[in-house]
Design a protein around this motif. Structure first.
Motif, PDB file in Angstrom:
ATOM      1  N   THR A  15       0.864  -1.166   0.000  1.00  0.00           N
ATOM      2  CA  THR A  15       0.000   0.000   0.000  1.00  0.00           C
ATOM      3  C   THR A  15       0.903   1.219   0.000  1.00  0.00           C
ATOM      4  OG1 THR A  15      -1.712  -1.170   1.223  1.00  0.00           O
ATOM      5  CG2 THR A  15      -1.826   1.231   1.217  1.00  0.00           C
ATOM      6  N   LEU A  16       0.883   1.930  -1.111  1.00  0.00           N
ATOM      7  CA  LEU A  16       1.752   3.094  -1.277  1.00  0.00           C
ATOM      8  C   LEU A  16       0.996   4.358  -0.910  1.00  0.00           C
ATOM      9  CD1 LEU A  16       3.199   2.104  -4.758  1.00  0.00           C
ATOM     10  CD2 LEU A  16       4.459   2.062  -2.600  1.00  0.00           C
ATOM     11  N   GLU A  17       1.618   5.174  -0.095  1.00  0.00           N
ATOM     12  CA  GLU A  17       1.056   6.481   0.227  1.00  0.00           C
ATOM     13  C   GLU A  17       1.390   7.449  -0.895  1.00  0.00           C
ATOM     14  OE1 GLU A  17      -0.703   6.882   2.995  1.00  0.00           O
ATOM     15  OE2 GLU A  17      -0.303   4.835   3.681  1.00  0.00           O
ATOM     16  N   ALA A  18       0.617   8.518  -0.993  1.00  0.00           N
ATOM     17  CA  ALA A  18       0.985   9.583  -1.921  1.00  0.00           C
ATOM     18  C   ALA A  18       2.351  10.125  -1.511  1.00  0.00           C
ATOM     19  CB  ALA A  18      -0.056  10.687  -1.881  1.00  0.00           C
ATOM     20  N   GLY A  19       3.138  10.512  -2.520  1.00  0.00           N
ATOM     21  CA  GLY A  19       4.451  11.066  -2.212  1.00  0.00           C
ATOM     22  C   GLY A  19       5.560  10.308  -2.908  1.00  0.00           C
ATOM     23  N   ARG A  20       6.764  10.461  -2.393  1.00  0.00           N
ATOM     24  CA  ARG A  20       7.954   9.918  -3.046  1.00  0.00           C
ATOM     25  C   ARG A  20       8.309   8.545  -2.490  1.00  0.00           C
ATOM     26  NH1 ARG A  20      12.785  13.898  -3.174  1.00  0.00           N
ATOM     27  NH2 ARG A  20      13.354  12.455  -4.825  1.00  0.00           N
ATOM     28  N   HIS A  21       8.776   7.709  -3.410  1.00  0.00           N
ATOM     29  CA  HIS A  21       9.182   6.356  -3.053  1.00  0.00           C
ATOM     30  C   HIS A  21      10.465   6.019  -3.823  1.00  0.00           C
ATOM     31  CE1 HIS A  21       5.247   5.707  -1.210  1.00  0.00           C
ATOM     32  NE2 HIS A  21       4.760   6.345  -2.257  1.00  0.00           N
ATOM     33  N   ALA A  22      11.206   5.060  -3.324  1.00  0.00           N
ATOM     34  CA  ALA A  22      12.424   4.615  -4.006  1.00  0.00           C
ATOM     35  C   ALA A  22      12.415   3.093  -4.058  1.00  0.00           C
ATOM     36  CB  ALA A  22      13.667   5.128  -3.288  1.00  0.00           C
ATOM     37  N   TRP A  23      12.276   2.568  -5.260  1.00  0.00           N
ATOM     38  CA  TRP A  23      12.232   1.120  -5.478  1.00  0.00           C
ATOM     39  C   TRP A  23      13.658   0.598  -5.644  1.00  0.00           C
ATOM     40  CZ3 TRP A  23      13.481  -1.470 -10.238  1.00  0.00           C
ATOM     41  CH2 TRP A  23      13.113  -2.819 -10.282  1.00  0.00           C
ATOM     42  N   CYS A  24      13.976  -0.478  -4.944  1.00  0.00           N
ATOM     43  CA  CYS A  24      15.300  -1.091  -5.040  1.00  0.00           C
ATOM     44  C   CYS A  24      15.495  -1.687  -6.429  1.00  0.00           C
ATOM     45  CB  CYS A  24      15.446  -2.189  -3.987  1.00  0.00           C
ATOM     46  SG  CYS A  24      16.895  -3.240  -4.223  1.00  0.00           S
ATOM     47  N   ALA A  25      16.550  -1.258  -7.123  1.00  0.00           N
ATOM     48  CA  ALA A  25      16.864  -1.775  -8.455  1.00  0.00           C
ATOM     49  C   ALA A  25      18.002  -2.796  -8.425  1.00  0.00           C
ATOM     50  CB  ALA A  25      17.244  -0.626  -9.392  1.00  0.00           C
ATOM     51  N   CYS A  26      18.810  -2.773  -7.356  1.00  0.00           N
ATOM     52  CA  CYS A  26      19.977  -3.664  -7.319  1.00  0.00           C
ATOM     53  C   CYS A  26      19.643  -5.044  -6.762  1.00  0.00           C
ATOM     54  CB  CYS A  26      21.104  -3.041  -6.503  1.00  0.00           C
ATOM     55  SG  CYS A  26      20.791  -2.921  -4.724  1.00  0.00           S
ATOM     56  N   GLY A  27      18.596  -5.124  -5.951  1.00  0.00           N
ATOM     57  CA  GLY A  27      18.208  -6.393  -5.350  1.00  0.00           C
ATOM     58  C   GLY A  27      18.877  -6.672  -4.017  1.00  0.00           C
ATOM     59  N   GLU A  28      19.718  -5.763  -3.546  1.00  0.00           N
ATOM     60  CA  GLU A  28      20.467  -5.994  -2.298  1.00  0.00           C
ATOM     61  C   GLU A  28      19.772  -5.448  -1.057  1.00  0.00           C
ATOM     62  OE1 GLU A  28      23.075  -7.819  -2.111  1.00  0.00           O
ATOM     63  OE2 GLU A  28      23.732  -7.959  -4.188  1.00  0.00           O
ATOM     64  N   SER A  29      18.745  -4.641  -1.242  1.00  0.00           N
ATOM     65  CA  SER A  29      18.066  -4.028  -0.095  1.00  0.00           C
ATOM     66  C   SER A  29      17.461  -5.082   0.824  1.00  0.00           C
ATOM     67  CB  SER A  29      16.966  -3.091  -0.595  1.00  0.00           C
ATOM     68  OG  SER A  29      16.197  -2.619   0.499  1.00  0.00           O
ATOM     69  N   LYS A  30      17.527  -4.825   2.110  1.00  0.00           N
ATOM     70  CA  LYS A  30      16.896  -5.709   3.099  1.00  0.00           C
ATOM     71  C   LYS A  30      15.466  -5.275   3.392  1.00  0.00           C
ATOM     72  CE  LYS A  30      20.688  -8.086   3.721  1.00  0.00           C
ATOM     73  NZ  LYS A  30      21.438  -7.590   2.567  1.00  0.00           N
ATOM     74  N   THR A  31      15.036  -4.191   2.745  1.00  0.00           N
ATOM     75  CA  THR A  31      13.674  -3.700   2.960  1.00  0.00           C
ATOM     76  C   THR A  31      12.906  -3.736   1.645  1.00  0.00           C
ATOM     77  OG1 THR A  31      14.399  -1.401   2.640  1.00  0.00           O
ATOM     78  CG2 THR A  31      14.324  -2.236   4.906  1.00  0.00           C
ATOM     79  N   GLN A  32      13.001  -4.863   0.927  1.00  0.00           N
ATOM     80  CA  GLN A  32      12.310  -5.049  -0.352  1.00  0.00           C
ATOM     81  C   GLN A  32      10.819  -4.759  -0.227  1.00  0.00           C
ATOM     82  OE1 GLN A  32      13.633  -5.667  -3.329  1.00  0.00           O
ATOM     83  NE2 GLN A  32      15.668  -5.655  -2.418  1.00  0.00           N
ATOM     84  N   PRO A  33      10.252  -4.119  -1.238  1.00  0.00           N
ATOM     85  CA  PRO A  33      10.849  -3.777  -2.535  1.00  0.00           C
ATOM     86  C   PRO A  33      11.464  -2.382  -2.564  1.00  0.00           C
ATOM     87  CG  PRO A  33       8.500  -3.354  -2.624  1.00  0.00           C
ATOM     88  CD  PRO A  33       8.792  -3.884  -1.234  1.00  0.00           C
ATOM     89  N   PHE A  34      11.684  -1.807  -1.380  1.00  0.00           N
ATOM     90  CA  PHE A  34      12.176  -0.426  -1.326  1.00  0.00           C
ATOM     91  C   PHE A  34      13.678  -0.374  -1.077  1.00  0.00           C
ATOM     92  CE2 PHE A  34       7.735  -0.450   0.109  1.00  0.00           C
ATOM     93  CZ  PHE A  34       7.178   0.308  -0.911  1.00  0.00           C
ATOM     94  N   CYS A  35      14.265   0.724  -1.477  1.00  0.00           N
ATOM     95  CA  CYS A  35      15.701   0.964  -1.303  1.00  0.00           C
ATOM     96  C   CYS A  35      16.042   1.172   0.172  1.00  0.00           C
ATOM     97  CB  CYS A  35      16.090   2.211  -2.103  1.00  0.00           C
ATOM     98  SG  CYS A  35      17.812   2.723  -1.874  1.00  0.00           S
ATOM     99  N   ASP A  36      17.149   0.564   0.616  1.00  0.00           N
ATOM    100  CA  ASP A  36      17.664   0.840   1.957  1.00  0.00           C
ATOM    101  C   ASP A  36      19.085   1.384   1.904  1.00  0.00           C
ATOM    102  OD1 ASP A  36      19.303  -1.321   1.419  1.00  0.00           O
ATOM    103  OD2 ASP A  36      18.711  -2.483   3.176  1.00  0.00           O
ATOM    104  N   GLY A  37      19.543   1.741   0.708  1.00  0.00           N
ATOM    105  CA  GLY A  37      20.882   2.306   0.563  1.00  0.00           C
ATOM    106  C   GLY A  37      21.949   1.277   0.243  1.00  0.00           C
TER     107      GLY A  37
END
Ligand code: FES
Length: 78
Positions: A15-37
């Motif tokens: 469930t996505l809120e309105a606003g900005r999001h960052a989807w993980c493209a590398c596959g290494e994030s521990k907070t899939q499907p979002f970027c954790d740096g």
């Protein structure tokens, strides 16, 4: 690293809120499907996207979608 790591074999319903999001493209994030740096130091950068309104969506975890950040069914061919 020239290919993203598959973080999963099926999309994650979120469930996505309105606003900005960052989807993980590398596959290494521990907070899939979002970027954790975790991409830092590699060749991938997250896909940043902005929603005007909140919604439910199936976000790709296999990182093979052609419609990022959304699942396009490409995981079925893995
Ligand atoms: S999870 Fe990647 S295309 Fe469906």
């Amino acid at each position: 690293m020239s290919e993203p790591k598959a973080a999963g074999t099926a999309p994650i319903k979120v469930t996505l809120e309105a606003g900005r999001h960052a989807w993980c493209a590398c596959g290494e994030s521990k907070t899939q499907p979002f970027c954790d740096g975790s991409h830092r130091g590699g060749t991938f950068v997250p896909l940043k996207f902005t929603l005007e309104a909140g919604k439910e969506a199936f976000l790709c975890t296999c990182k093979q979608t052609k419609n990022a950040p959304y699942c396009d069914g490409s995981h079925k061919a893995l």
